[in-house]
Design an enzyme around this catalytic site. Structure first.
Site, PDB file in Angstrom:
ATOM      1  N   CYS A   1       2.054 -56.626 -11.396  1.00  0.00           N
ATOM      2  CA  CYS A   1       2.810 -56.894 -10.165  1.00  0.00           C
ATOM      3  C   CYS A   1       3.133 -55.641  -9.355  1.00  0.00           C
ATOM      4  O   CYS A   1       3.629 -55.754  -8.236  1.00  0.00           O
ATOM      5  CB  CYS A   1       4.101 -57.637 -10.500  1.00  0.00           C
ATOM      6  SG  CYS A   1       3.831 -59.181 -11.387  1.00  0.00           S
TER       7      CYS A   1
ATOM      8  N   CYS B   1       9.508 -55.050 -11.730  1.00  0.00           N
ATOM      9  CA  CYS B   1       9.008 -55.204 -13.094  1.00  0.00           C
ATOM     10  C   CYS B   1       7.533 -55.578 -13.019  1.00  0.00           C
ATOM     11  O   CYS B   1       7.024 -55.923 -11.957  1.00  0.00           O
ATOM     12  CB  CYS B   1       9.790 -56.291 -13.830  1.00  0.00           C
ATOM     13  SG  CYS B   1       9.717 -57.918 -13.020  1.00  0.00           S
TER      14      CYS B   1
END
Length: 472
Positions: free
Chosen positions: A132, A453
């Site tokens: 991500c 994250c």
């Protein structure tokens, strides 16, 4: 001791301040305090600046982009950047883009998109992947190349296309097909074909679980929310906040990094994100748990959704910007990457990255005017806020003497986030950067902190400083 067990101890629960989402939606801005530093410029270190950045509208997978390929979206982002900035393509030295689930035909999607967008075949391009935070990695890779003096102007971005993910034949079928390709005679080929069974035809879908733990990110998020005692109501409230803020920002024209896209075969021009939906607490409460059934708290309403989209940003040395007459929006200052236990701390990247990057910059939490934190799940965001506000967590797991402190929530994701706007894995980092840069201008701030994250138990922290005279 397992992290979840440790979290359930009375020591931790007593040390965690309540971070309710009703407070998140209503907290008043704190009065501006004197900054620890007037600027993050450093003698002898060149300044890297963000000139501008754009993105395609972020769409739910399976909607208007479903007939495209990843390089089509990435190409559109690059073309949109050229149009937005009036960029002379020959002034670009290098292009880097992030992606996660790669289309096998265009494994170096940055190169294919660059060629398709009309950039010279003499401009190198490469693709990075870091889950991500892939486009964050693209940004900092380019920044590193410029700090090293290799290049002066780069484009960094990313793309994700979830409408058509690669689905492989089973390993048995692949092995058989490879043998067939090598077979020399008709008899040998017939012998191989006779080995076919129904098991050969079972496809392999892209993994939705962590390779190292065999646990899905949603399941991990559910456990994390439970460990930090983040309730279903808190998560739904935060998700509603994200959609409400994104809707208001959309209506006010704040999401100006978006460039309209005339999609081939689609009648109407795609000119806005299509996943922003303001619901009600009652409607959200009706949804069933998506991962841990029947008692989990992660649902489709408080998790980010599968998204198609691409982004691109022009970054360069300050000297190059002045030479070209470009008007920067922000300085890219310190950045760091972190990693931790991918099982019990999979989504705690912001908690680990924030104190580290603030220390590198010589700033305190109170110095940050704008926070842009990636919203993978509402439970993940709220768990991170609690961990950041816990002396016990800082001392026990981070080896720190005290907590970094939770962000002022009146400065957090004020234009919505990944829960509402969408999360094309490889493209979100540039979206976070553009929101940070534009919000600094709109909200008259100086410093922004971007954290996220990522799968594998990794994370990123970046500090951005508003450029003098920057406009949106």
């Amino acid at each position: 001791m397992a992290l979840a067990k440790a979290y359930s101890s009375s020591v931790l629960l007593n040390s965690l301040g309540y971070v309710g989402t009703r407070a998140l939606g209503t907290s008043a801005p704190q009065l501006a305090a004197a900054k620890t530093k007037s600027s993050l410029a450093r003698p002898g270190l060149k300044n890297i600046v963000l000139v501008d950045g754009v993105r395609t509208p972020f769409l739910m997978s399976g909607t208007q982009y479903n007939k495209l390929m990843p390089h089509d979206l990435a190409r559109q982002a690059l073309k949109g950047l050229v149009t937005r900035t009036g960029l002379d393509k020959t002034s670009v030295d290098y292009i880097t883009m992030g992606t996660v689930i790669q289309e096998v035909k265009t494994s170096n999607v940055a190169r294919e998109a660059a060629l398709g967008a009309g950039f010279s075949d003499k401009i190198p391009a490469h693709t990075v992947t870091m889950a991500c935070i892939s486009s964050n990695q693209a940004l900092t890779t380019c920044a590193g190349l410029m700090y090293a003096g290799v290049y002066d102007a780069c484009i960094a971005g990313g793309v994700e296309f979830m409408s058509d993910v690669p689905i492989r034949h089973s390993r048995k079928m692949r092995a058989l097909m490879l043998k067939l390709n090598k077979a020399k005679t008709a008899g040998a080929r017939l012998s191989l074909v006779s080995q076919l069974s129904m098991k050969h035809f079972i496809p392999e879908l892209p993994a939705v679980a962590e390779f190292s733990t065999n646990e899905s990110m949603g399941h991990s998020a559910d456990r994390l929310a439970a460990a930090f005692q983040v309730s279903r109501e808190e998560q739904d409230d935060f998700a509603l906040r994200s959609h409400t803020y994104a809707h208001k920002a959309q209506q006010a024209g704040h999401l100006s990094d978006l460039v309209p896209f005339k999609v081939p075969g689609v009648d109407q021009i795609v000119d806005k994100d299509n996943g922003i939906r303001v619901s009600t607490p009652e409607q959200m409460a009706k949804l069933r748990p998506a991962f841990v059934k029947p008692h989990g708290t992660i649902t489709a309403a408080n998790a980010s959704y599968l998204t198609d989209g691409a982004s691109a940003a022009l970054i360069c040395t300050e000297e190059k910007a002045k030479q070209m007459g470009w008007k920067p929006k922000a300085y890219l200052r310190d950045f760091t990457y972190v990693s931790q236990d991918p099982k019990d701390q999979l989504l705690l990247g912001p908690t680990y990255a924030t104190p580290k990057v603030l220390e590198m910059a010589g700033l305190k939490t109170s110095d940050i005017d704008v926070w842009e934190i990636h919203e993978a799940f509402a439970g993940q965001i709220l768990a991170n806020l609690k961990a950041m506000d816990s002396d016990w967590f800082a001392q026990t797991y981070q080896g720190r003497s005290e907590k970094v402190g939770a962000p002022d929530t009146s400065k957090l994701n004020n234009w919505g986030g990944s829960l509402s706007i969408g999360h094309p894995f490889g493209a979100t980092g540039v979206r976070l950067l553009m929101h940070a840069a534009h919000r600094l201008v709109k909200e008259d701030g100086q410093f922004a902190c971007i954290t996220a994250c990522a799968a594998g138990g990794q994370g990123v922290g970046m500090v951005v400083e508003r450029y003098p005279g920057a406009t949106v």
